[in-house]
Design an enzyme around this catalytic site. Structure first.
Site, PDB file in Angstrom:
ATOM      1  N   GLY A 155       0.845  -1.192   0.000  1.00 33.04           N
ATOM      2  CA  GLY A 155       0.000   0.000   0.000  1.00 33.04           C
ATOM      3  C   GLY A 155       0.881   1.243   0.000  1.00 33.04           C
TER       4      GLY A 155
ATOM      5  N   GLN B 167       3.000   9.973   1.091  1.00 42.17           N
ATOM      6  CA  GLN B 167       4.332   9.383   1.227  1.00 42.17           C
ATOM      7  C   GLN B 167       5.269   9.744   0.084  1.00 42.17           C
ATOM      8  OE1 GLN B 167       2.445   5.322   2.047  1.00 42.17           O
ATOM      9  NE2 GLN B 167       4.386   5.156   3.148  1.00 42.17           N
TER      10      GLN B 167
ATOM     11  N   CYS C  94       5.795  -0.146   7.350  1.00 42.96           N
ATOM     12  CA  CYS C  94       5.440   1.036   6.561  1.00 42.96           C
ATOM     13  C   CYS C  94       6.652   1.413   5.727  1.00 42.96           C
ATOM     14  CB  CYS C  94       5.067   2.186   7.502  1.00 42.96           C
ATOM     15  SG  CYS C  94       4.675   3.714   6.634  1.00 42.96           S
ATOM     16  N   LEU C  95       6.418   1.725   4.459  1.00 45.67           N
ATOM     17  CA  LEU C  95       7.538   2.112   3.590  1.00 45.67           C
ATOM     18  C   LEU C  95       8.184   3.417   4.070  1.00 45.67           C
ATOM     19  CD1 LEU C  95       6.035   1.214   0.085  1.00 45.67           C
ATOM     20  CD2 LEU C  95       7.706  -0.094   1.412  1.00 45.67           C
TER      21      LEU C  95
ATOM     22  N   HIS D 273      -4.448   1.984   7.513  1.00 42.42           N
ATOM     23  CA  HIS D 273      -3.075   2.499   7.601  1.00 42.42           C
ATOM     24  C   HIS D 273      -2.854   3.616   6.557  1.00 42.42           C
ATOM     25  CE1 HIS D 273       1.449   1.657   7.989  1.00 42.42           C
ATOM     26  NE2 HIS D 273       1.383   2.402   6.909  1.00 42.42           N
ATOM     27  N   GLU D 274      -3.331   3.378   5.324  1.00 41.61           N
ATOM     28  CA  GLU D 274      -3.111   4.366   4.252  1.00 41.61           C
ATOM     29  C   GLU D 274      -3.961   5.624   4.458  1.00 41.61           C
ATOM     30  OE1 GLU D 274      -0.552   3.801   2.679  1.00 41.61           O
ATOM     31  OE2 GLU D 274      -0.430   1.645   2.976  1.00 41.61           O
TER      32      GLU D 274
ATOM     33  N   HIS E 266      -2.243   7.909   6.684  1.00 42.98           N
ATOM     34  CA  HIS E 266      -1.210   8.709   6.000  1.00 42.98           C
ATOM     35  C   HIS E 266      -1.807   9.991   5.422  1.00 42.98           C
ATOM     36  CE1 HIS E 266       2.487   6.425   6.132  1.00 42.98           C
ATOM     37  NE2 HIS E 266       1.929   5.331   5.646  1.00 42.98           N
TER      38      HIS E 266
HETATM   39 NI    NI Z   1       2.718   3.361   5.605  1.00 44.98          NI
END
Ligand code: NI
Length: 176
Positions: free
Chosen positions: A46, A51, A92-93, A134-135, A138
């Site tokens: 995701g 991000q 998380c990236l 989660h997204e 963000h």
């Molecule tokens: Ni993330």
């Protein structure tokens, strides 16, 4: 397709609240395709526009094994269908190499628009539910580390700031 730079915690740009998408044009479509490419390259499941420093309410998700079932989500909102709290080890990236137990409601109904501006709905549980929540966090400038104790968050911050000066290691597990 372009590989975009993924911002990492504690970059203050990750705290930006994304604005509603009003125009469904080629710019949005190209951004979505570039985000998908960037997410696949980073082995993620995701990615939120926040991000990659694009502050519109746009998310790409693909939880499939073969990276061939992308979902493009614009202007998402969700309703909790089952309030049972489930624990999931999230990554998380933007918080590379850290995996922490996070607690979220189990089952949700997501309402969103696709890239053409059509209204869509999706019932999600398990990893998809976790990933969507989660997204959306963000897009509101919230990160998974915000669910942790200040001590733990501070430790992660310190390690990530330090690791910026070192060469990147391969991420082993797939992260939203
Ligand atoms: Ni993330």
């Amino acid at each position: 397709m372009r590989n975009l730079e993924i911002l990492t915690f504690p970059d203050p740009r990750l705290r930006t609240k994304a604005s509603i998408v009003e125009v469904f044009d080629d710019e949005l479509r190209i951004m979505a395709e570039n985000m998908l490419h960037t997410m696949y390259t980073a082995n993620g499941i995701g990615l939120a526009a926040t991000q990659v420093d694009f502050h519109k309410r746009l998310i790409v998700i693909d939880i499939s094994e073969n990276q061939d079932e992308p979902i493009f989500i614009v202007n998402p909102s969700f309703q909790i269908l089952d309030e049972t709290i489930e624990e999931y080890k999230e990554g998380c990236l933007s918080v590379p190499k850290f995996f922490e137990e996070i607690y979220r409601p189990k089952k949700i109904k997501l309402s969103y628009k696709d890239l053409d501006g059509n209204d869509k709905e999706l019932i999600a549980e398990g990893v998809l539910s976790v990933c969507i929540q989660h997204e959306i966090d963000h897009l509101d400038g919230k990160l998974m580390v915000d669910y942790l104790s200040p001590l733990k968050r501070g430790r992660i911050k310190g390690k990530l700031l330090k690791s910026k000066t070192k060469p990147k290691q391969q991420i082993q597990q797939r992260s939203p």
